[in-house]
Design an enzyme around this catalytic site. Structure first.
Site, PDB file in Angstrom:
ATOM      1  N   GLU A  59       0.911  -1.283   0.139  1.00 25.19           N
ATOM      2  CA  GLU A  59       0.086   0.042  -0.182  1.00 25.19           C
ATOM      3  C   GLU A  59       0.707   1.296   0.121  1.00 25.19           C
ATOM      4  O   GLU A  59       1.687   1.208   0.808  1.00 25.19           O
ATOM      5  CB  GLU A  59      -0.857   0.180   1.311  1.00 25.19           C
ATOM      6  CG  GLU A  59      -1.724   1.243   1.364  1.00 25.19           C
ATOM      7  CD  GLU A  59      -2.746   1.444   2.351  1.00 25.19           C
ATOM      8  OE1 GLU A  59      -2.921   0.451   3.231  1.00 25.19           O
ATOM      9  OE2 GLU A  59      -3.583   2.353   2.328  1.00 25.19           O
ATOM     10  N   ASN A 114      -4.465   5.214  -2.107  1.00 26.13           N
ATOM     11  CA  ASN A 114      -5.918   5.598  -1.487  1.00 26.13           C
ATOM     12  C   ASN A 114      -6.306   6.810  -2.350  1.00 26.13           C
ATOM     13  O   ASN A 114      -5.503   7.673  -2.977  1.00 26.13           O
ATOM     14  CB  ASN A 114      -5.293   6.040  -0.172  1.00 26.13           C
ATOM     15  CG  ASN A 114      -5.007   5.062   0.871  1.00 26.13           C
ATOM     16  OD1 ASN A 114      -5.886   4.293   1.343  1.00 26.13           O
ATOM     17  ND2 ASN A 114      -3.610   4.919   1.053  1.00 26.13           N
ATOM     18  N   GLU A 146      -8.018   2.231  -3.248  1.00 20.71           N
ATOM     19  CA  GLU A 146      -8.539   1.957  -1.898  1.00 20.71           C
ATOM     20  C   GLU A 146      -9.605   3.345  -1.826  1.00 20.71           C
ATOM     21  O   GLU A 146      -8.915   4.483  -1.802  1.00 20.71           O
ATOM     22  CB  GLU A 146      -7.792   1.868  -0.670  1.00 20.71           C
ATOM     23  CG  GLU A 146      -6.598   0.749  -1.073  1.00 20.71           C
ATOM     24  CD  GLU A 146      -5.827   0.735   0.155  1.00 20.71           C
ATOM     25  OE1 GLU A 146      -6.079   1.215   1.253  1.00 20.71           O
ATOM     26  OE2 GLU A 146      -5.180  -0.293   0.163  1.00 20.71           O
ATOM     27  N   ASP A 176     -11.908   0.327   1.681  1.00 18.08           N
ATOM     28  CA  ASP A 176     -10.961   0.618   2.729  1.00 18.08           C
ATOM     29  C   ASP A 176     -11.802   0.826   4.113  1.00 18.08           C
ATOM     30  O   ASP A 176     -12.718   1.219   4.121  1.00 18.08           O
ATOM     31  CB  ASP A 176     -10.075   1.999   2.364  1.00 18.08           C
ATOM     32  CG  ASP A 176      -8.703   1.740   3.285  1.00 18.08           C
ATOM     33  OD1 ASP A 176      -8.209   0.995   4.101  1.00 18.08           O
ATOM     34  OD2 ASP A 176      -7.798   2.763   2.835  1.00 18.08           O
ATOM     35  N   GLU A 233      -6.536  -5.005   8.232  1.00 21.16           N
ATOM     36  CA  GLU A 233      -5.365  -4.053   8.614  1.00 21.16           C
ATOM     37  C   GLU A 233      -4.975  -3.986  10.030  1.00 21.16           C
ATOM     38  O   GLU A 233      -5.723  -4.485  10.955  1.00 21.16           O
ATOM     39  CB  GLU A 233      -6.118  -2.703   8.295  1.00 21.16           C
ATOM     40  CG  GLU A 233      -6.563  -2.479   6.796  1.00 21.16           C
ATOM     41  CD  GLU A 233      -6.996  -1.026   6.661  1.00 21.16           C
ATOM     42  OE1 GLU A 233      -8.240  -0.656   7.088  1.00 21.16           O
ATOM     43  OE2 GLU A 233      -5.970  -0.227   6.155  1.00 21.16           O
TER      44      GLU A 233
HETATM   45  P1  C2E Z   1      -5.339   3.848   5.633  1.00 20.93           P
HETATM   46  O1  C2E Z   1      -5.279   4.019   4.000  1.00 20.93           O
HETATM   47  O2  C2E Z   1      -6.303   3.290   6.347  1.00 20.93           O
HETATM   48  O3  C2E Z   1      -3.683   3.452   5.740  1.00 20.93           O
HETATM   49  C1  C2E Z   1      -3.508   2.486   6.784  1.00 20.93           C
HETATM   50  C2  C2E Z   1      -2.906   3.395   7.988  1.00 20.93           C
HETATM   51  O4  C2E Z   1      -2.635   2.456   9.117  1.00 20.93           O
HETATM   52  C3  C2E Z   1      -1.601   4.016   7.680  1.00 20.93           C
HETATM   53  O5  C2E Z   1      -1.552   5.035   8.520  1.00 20.93           O
HETATM   54  C4  C2E Z   1      -0.533   2.831   8.353  1.00 20.93           C
HETATM   55  O6  C2E Z   1       0.751   3.467   8.553  1.00 20.93           O
HETATM   56  C5  C2E Z   1      -1.336   2.661   9.641  1.00 20.93           C
HETATM   57  N1  C2E Z   1      -0.935   1.135   9.989  1.00 20.93           N
HETATM   58  C6  C2E Z   1      -0.515   0.141   9.169  1.00 20.93           C
HETATM   59  N2  C2E Z   1      -0.285  -1.079  10.266  1.00 20.93           N
HETATM   60  C7  C2E Z   1      -0.729  -0.684  11.447  1.00 20.93           C
HETATM   61  C8  C2E Z   1      -0.550  -1.318  12.421  1.00 20.93           C
HETATM   62  O7  C2E Z   1      -0.177  -2.455  12.601  1.00 20.93           O
HETATM   63  N3  C2E Z   1      -0.747  -0.392  13.433  1.00 20.93           N
HETATM   64  C9  C2E Z   1      -0.954   0.644  13.593  1.00 20.93           C
HETATM   65  N4  C2E Z   1      -1.401   1.425  14.641  1.00 20.93           N
HETATM   66  N5  C2E Z   1      -1.247   1.458  12.286  1.00 20.93           N
HETATM   67  C10 C2E Z   1      -0.897   0.946  11.306  1.00 20.93           C
HETATM   68  P2  C2E Z   1      -0.930   6.507   7.837  1.00 20.93           P
HETATM   69  O8  C2E Z   1       0.109   6.166   7.071  1.00 20.93           O
HETATM   70  O9  C2E Z   1      -0.557   7.302   9.127  1.00 20.93           O
HETATM   71  O10 C2E Z   1      -1.996   7.116   6.988  1.00 20.93           O
HETATM   72  C11 C2E Z   1      -3.307   7.473   7.627  1.00 20.93           C
HETATM   73  C12 C2E Z   1      -4.557   7.686   6.559  1.00 20.93           C
HETATM   74  O11 C2E Z   1      -4.252   8.659   5.470  1.00 20.93           O
HETATM   75  C13 C2E Z   1      -4.577   6.391   5.578  1.00 20.93           C
HETATM   76  O12 C2E Z   1      -5.202   5.408   6.182  1.00 20.93           O
HETATM   77  C14 C2E Z   1      -5.258   6.968   4.459  1.00 20.93           C
HETATM   78  O13 C2E Z   1      -6.571   7.232   4.795  1.00 20.93           O
HETATM   79  C15 C2E Z   1      -4.446   8.486   4.367  1.00 20.93           C
HETATM   80  N6  C2E Z   1      -3.552   8.506   3.469  1.00 20.93           N
HETATM   81  C16 C2E Z   1      -2.415   8.187   3.437  1.00 20.93           C
HETATM   82  N7  C2E Z   1      -1.645   8.339   2.241  1.00 20.93           N
HETATM   83  C17 C2E Z   1      -2.534   8.682   1.232  1.00 20.93           C
HETATM   84  C18 C2E Z   1      -2.486   9.258   0.065  1.00 20.93           C
HETATM   85  O14 C2E Z   1      -1.473   8.996  -0.715  1.00 20.93           O
HETATM   86  N8  C2E Z   1      -3.616   9.643  -0.625  1.00 20.93           N
HETATM   87  C19 C2E Z   1      -4.967   9.755   0.238  1.00 20.93           C
HETATM   88  N9  C2E Z   1      -6.046  10.227  -0.407  1.00 20.93           N
HETATM   89  N10 C2E Z   1      -4.753   9.267   1.448  1.00 20.93           N
HETATM   90  C20 C2E Z   1      -3.746   8.871   2.120  1.00 20.93           C
HETATM   91 MG    MG Z   2      -5.720   2.517   2.697  1.00 16.20          MG
HETATM   92 MG    MG Z   3      -7.342   1.498   5.750  1.00 16.33          MG
END
Ligand code: C2E
Ligand code: MG
Ligand code: MG
Ligand code: MG
Length: 284
Positions: A59, A114, A146, A176, A233
């Protein structure tokens, strides 16, 4: 300014709101500069086949470090980018960099990306994605988009058109954070999803709470019936992964298997995992 002490609380509240608004504007301006300069980077988190632990895809997660603010979490800058109209260019930058990196990976690995709710009401989104794939030479059949339930609510007809355009060229679409937003099972009838991602909230409580266990099992049964793949996830512990395998969950993602890493570290990870056989867990 407080005129009477009795109204002090109101004044403080207003001041706080003003500060918050200033902070958002500050982040917005810094983010605009970063996007223009190409300074937002894709990181990649592995998604595995739960039973064999083999990596099947990654991802894409946007990462931004500002010189003054330091690292800013996507939980903060993505909503600001959406609200202030920067999400389009930001998204294109990250997708371009991500597909340039993923082009060099083994061709059986997929890349997921995403999309924000506002991108699902913008009829340019489909074309923009396709033109990036064309430019970087990334096979659309290796890309997954996603989207969240929130993204489908504002203008379902527009979202439907974008989703159909993407699926026509072989891009797969996953739902998602399933189970958190404004969940409606009706959505699963209107839209064809290739995959469903079970939100971390259910996974983190799978071992200590019966409702979560039942909810996950029901989601898995539903996905099997509908012919959708599933990824759980936020898996952080072996015991959670074991439980999910017992329930028949196919895919997993979480810190247990790997944290999001930049493109170079991801290449290193792929070389290492190619060098050693995948760990097969004995179940049951
Ligand atoms: P998401 O798409 O649900 O991505 C999963 C989030 O959970 C990511 O946070 C990831 O680092 C975190 N995660 C993965 N495994 C674990 C785990 O085992 N434990 C915990 N506590 N967390 C875990 P992140 O990177 O902070 O991103 C947060 C949200 O921001 C994402 O949720 C997504 O909705 C958004 N996002 C991130 N990058 C993009 C992007 O390029 N475009 C868009 N539109 N949204 C993005
Ligand atoms: Mg995602
Ligand atoms: Mg997610
Ligand atoms: Mg999320």
């Amino acid at each position: 300014q407080a005129k009477r002490s009795g109204r002090g609380a109101v004044v403080v509240y207003t001041r706080e709101m003003e500060d918050a608004a200033k902070r958002v504007t500050h982040i917005e301006q810094a983010l605009r500069r970063a996007v223009a300069a190409g300074d937002v980077e894709p990181h990649f988190q592995p998604i595995v086949d739960l039973e064999t632990r083999r990596t099947v895809g990654f991802e894409t997660l946007a990462r931004w470090t500002d010189r003054d603010l330091g690292p800013v979490s996507p939980g903060v800058f993505i909503p600001i980018a959406e609200e202030r109209g920067i999400i389009g260019p930001l998204s294109q930058l990250v997708l371009r960099k991500a597909t340039e990196a993923a082009r060099g990976w083994p061709s059986n690995l997929f890349l997921s990306f995403n999309l924000s709710p506002s991108q699902l009401v913008d009829h340019n989104t489909g074309l923009q994605i396709l033109s990036i794939l064309e430019r970087t030479g990334f096979d659309p059949r290796r890309l997954e988009i996603e989207i969240t339930e929130t993204g489908l609510m504002n203008d379902p007809a527009s979202a439907q058109r974008i989703v159909e355009d993407l699926r026509r060229v072989g891009i797969r679409v996953s739902l998602d954070d399933f189970g958190t937003g404004q969940s409606s099972l009706g959505r699963l009838r209107e839209f064809q999803f290739d995959k469903l991602k079970i939100d971390r909230a259910f996974v983190s409580s799978i071992l200590d709470d019966r409702p979560s266990e039942h909810i996950i099992r029901a989601i898995l049964a539903m996905c099997e019936g509908l012919g959708m793949d599933v990824v759980a996830e936020g898996i952080e512990a072996e015991a959670q992964a074991d439980r999910l395998v017992q329930f028949g969950c196919g895919g997993g993602q979480g810190f247990l298997f790997g944290r999001p890493c930049d493109a170079d570290a991801t290449l290193g990870y792929l070389r290492d995992s190619a060098a050693r056989p995948p760990l097969r867990k004995v179940v049951g």
